[in-house]
Scaffold this motif. Sequence first.
Motif: not given
Length: 594
Positions: A551-554
Motif C-alpha cells: 500500500p502506498g508504494g506505487g
Amino acid sequence: MVRSRRRVLSGIVAGVVVIAGAGWAVGTRLRSPADEAALRQPPKPSLITSPVVRQKLTSTVAVSGTLAYGSPLPVSLAGVVGGTAEAQRVTRAPRPGKIVEGSVLMEVNGRPVFALRGKVPMHRTMAPGTVGADVRQLQTALRRLGFGAPVTGVFDAPTTAAVQRWYAKRGYAAQEPDLAAKQTREQLRQAVQTAEEALLADRKTLDAGRDVMPLKLKLDNAREDLRTAEGALEGADATDLTPEETRQLEALRQAVRTAEEEVLAAEQALTAARSSPVPPTPKPEQTPAPAKPEADTRLLEMKVSNARQNLQSARAALAAFGDEAGVSKEKRLEELRKAVRLAQEAVVTAEQALRQARQDSPLRLKIANGRRNVASAKAILGEYMKTYGIGIPPGEIAFLPTLPARLDKASVKPGDAVGDKVATVTSSAFAVTGSVDSKEAKLLRKGMKATMETTDGAKLPAVLSATGEAARPAEEEEDEKGEGAGASDKDPGSVPVLLTPAVTKGLRELVGVPVTVRISVGATGGAVLTVPVAAVVTSADGRPRVQVEVPGGGDKVRDVEVRTGLTAAGDVEVTPVEPDGLKAGDRVVVSGDS
C-alpha cells in the motif's frame, strides 16, 4: 445607406471568422518531430491486481440438460392385435397422461391394447395350454385387478374365465377363435369321424366273412364254458359239503347223541342197582334173620360197556366222515380247476385260430392302417384343441416394468399403421440427463449433492442418481440398437449422468426447460482466504507464492509464500506460510510487471 454599411460590416466579420477557423484547423494538424515521437511511446506499464477474499469454496462439475420426466421407455407392440394379421391400423392413439394397471393404452382395429405391470415382455399368443413365466405374470396381474385367476403358470380354464371377465369389464370381448380356426377344427373332427367310419366298415366286413364266423362262434362258446367252469369252481370253493354229505353228517351226529344218551341211561341204572339199602345188624339176644341174596348187576354193567363201545364207534365214524369230506372236497376242487384250465386252453386256442384267420384275411392290412389313421387323426385333433379357445393376441398387452406410469408422448396417431414404436412412457419422477467429460466423471459418485439452476435464476437442490450406462435413457439405448454402426458416432470422451431433483413442487411447469446442474465434488470446511488462480506463481525453488501489492508504494510488491488448497470457479484456497503474511483485503498481482 445605413443598411448597406451593415451588409459590408457583416461580410468582413464572416471573412475573419472563416480565416481564423482555417488557421486553427491547420495548426492542429501540424506537430513537431519530438511531439510525434512522444505520442508513439507505449504507456508506462502498471500492475493488475485482485483482492484477497475470505469465502467458502465449492468445487463443482457443471451439467447442461433439460428437465424431463425420468426413466423414459419406448413402448412397442409384440405382434398383431386381434386374431388376424391384416393391416394393423391405429383407431385410438395413446393419450399423454397417467397410466394405471389394466387401463387401455390404445386401440388397433378396434381392439384394445392393455397396460399391465411385469418384467417379462409379451412375446406370443397366450391360448389354452400355454405354459410359462409370461402366463404366470398375467395371472398375477389379473389377481391384482380382482379377477381371481389362480397363479399356476398354465393358461387353463380358470384363467380363460378371468380373462373373459376382465375384457368384459373394460367393454370388450375376449378374442374368440377366428373363422379359419373354426374351419380347421371342423376339418380335423371330420377327419377323425371319416377314419373311424372306414375302420368300422372294414371290421364289419371282416367279421361277416364265412372264414371267421365258425371260429368266432367257437370262441364265444369257449368263453361261455370258461365262465361256467370258473363259476362252479368259485361255488365249490365257498361250500365245504355237498347236500348228501350234509345229510350224512347230520345222521352221524345224531348217532353220537343217541349213543351218549344210552351210555348215560346204562350208567344211571347201574348206579341205582348198586346203591340199594343194606339190612340192619341184629342184636345179640336176637336171632339173626336169614341173609338176603345180593342184587345181580352184571347185566347192567354189560349194558354200560356196550353203550360206551357204541358211543366210541359213533364218534369214530363222525371223525372219519370229516376226514373223508375234506378229501372229497379237495378232489372236487381239483376236478373243477382242471375243468377251468381246459376251458382257458379252449379260449386261447379259439382266439389264436380267429386271429390267424383274420390275419390271413385280405382286409387285415387295411384294418391295421385304419387303426393308425384313427389314432393319428385323434392325436392331431387333441393337439389342436389344446390351443383352441379364448386367447390373448401378442399385441393386446404391453407389460411395463412399473405402474402407475406416465405416457409422455405418442408416436402414432389415428389411421397410422402400427410400427415398431407406438409411445414413450416415463415414471412420474423428474430427472435431468446430460453428459460430462470422462475426466470429470471420475470425480463423481452416486448420491453427491447438486444444485439445479433454471434460466430465470431459480436454484433447486438435486442429487446425482447414476453415471455411465446406468444413466443412459432406455429410449436412447433403443435408438442406438437401431442405428447399429451409427451409434459409434457418440462422443467417446463423454459419460452420461442422471440427476434427480430433491424437491418436486413447481417442477411440472419447468418440464422441457433447459437447466444447468452443478454437482458439488468438494468444498472447504468454512470461509478461507482465496485468490484468483492466476495470482499463484511457482518460484525457482518450486514453492508457490503470491505477489502482494505494498500500500502506498506505487508498483512495489512483496512475495508471500503460500500453500494452495481447493480450486473452484477460477479461485484457489491459499494459506500463508508465515502467519499474518496475507489477509483478506490485500491485493495480489494477477498481471503486469513487478
